[in-house]
Design an enzyme around this catalytic site. Sequence first.
Site, PDB file in Angstrom:
ATOM      1  N   ASP A 110     -52.523  76.311   1.615  1.00 44.96           N
ATOM      2  CA  ASP A 110     -51.534  77.340   1.931  1.00 44.96           C
ATOM      3  C   ASP A 110     -51.617  78.428   0.873  1.00 44.96           C
ATOM      4  OD1 ASP A 110     -50.846  75.677   3.971  1.00 44.96           O
ATOM      5  OD2 ASP A 110     -48.800  75.276   3.283  1.00 44.96           O
TER       6      ASP A 110
ATOM      7  N   ASP B  40     -44.239  75.430  15.430  1.00 38.34           N
ATOM      8  CA  ASP B  40     -43.454  74.964  14.281  1.00 38.34           C
ATOM      9  C   ASP B  40     -42.023  74.777  14.752  1.00 38.34           C
ATOM     10  OD1 ASP B  40     -45.812  75.430  12.868  1.00 38.34           O
ATOM     11  OD2 ASP B  40     -45.208  77.469  12.366  1.00 38.34           O
TER      12      ASP B  40
END
EC number: 5.3.1.16
Length: 242
Positions: free
Chosen positions: A8, A129
């Site tokens: 990330d 998500d």
Amino acid sequence: MILYPAIDLKDGNAVRLLRGEMDQATIFNTDPAAQAETFQAQGFEWLHLVDLNGAFAGSPVNGAAVESILKRVKLPTQLGGGIRDLDTIAFWLERGLTRVILGTVAVKNPTLVKDACKAFPGHVAVGIDARDGYVAVEGWAETSTLKALDLALKFEDCGVAAIIYTDIDRDGALGGVNVEATADLASHLTTPVIASGGVSSLADLRALKEVEHTGINGVISGRALYDGRIDPAAALAVLRGE
């Protein structure tokens, strides 16, 4: 089942967030490409990248870090975060990315996802998500009124390579993956599902492996790989069924 180590990207560094909060970032490596090389050396077969700044900005922000990774490793790589149009998809695929992940745009402009699948067959995944079963967008800053399954079903017949399902409340928290919700989603789809969020141990991987038949063909792990809770060789063996 494929294990995707996550890198990330925030402000050019490899980080992990806690439950998607940008102010809850832990820096694990200031050289993301070096981290990618480590994952390659450990035997991983894919990389999962997220441009966190890009997810909020709506356009790529950590492009230099992504390009550095693509130049230094030979692994197939998928990227999400800030990819909102066909030009950006083409840009990344031309630079060696294997798969783009469309998240917010899948909610706000599902037609673009279908167009992308036609233009770049096999190279488009949808990132779903969810918080309490409802889809979150804009870098998880907003929760919609759309259920995760309803969104996934919109793309069943357009050639999406995979659905990446993340339980936000578990992401980065090392509380265990939401096996039940992920398996339930996968069982309603023909599109392969990749599990994400909360993977904290080999037991989590074994639990996912047991429900592989539902259509789960991959799992993403971040923090647990960085802090040593999961040994890469052991994890890869579990997912190979050894």
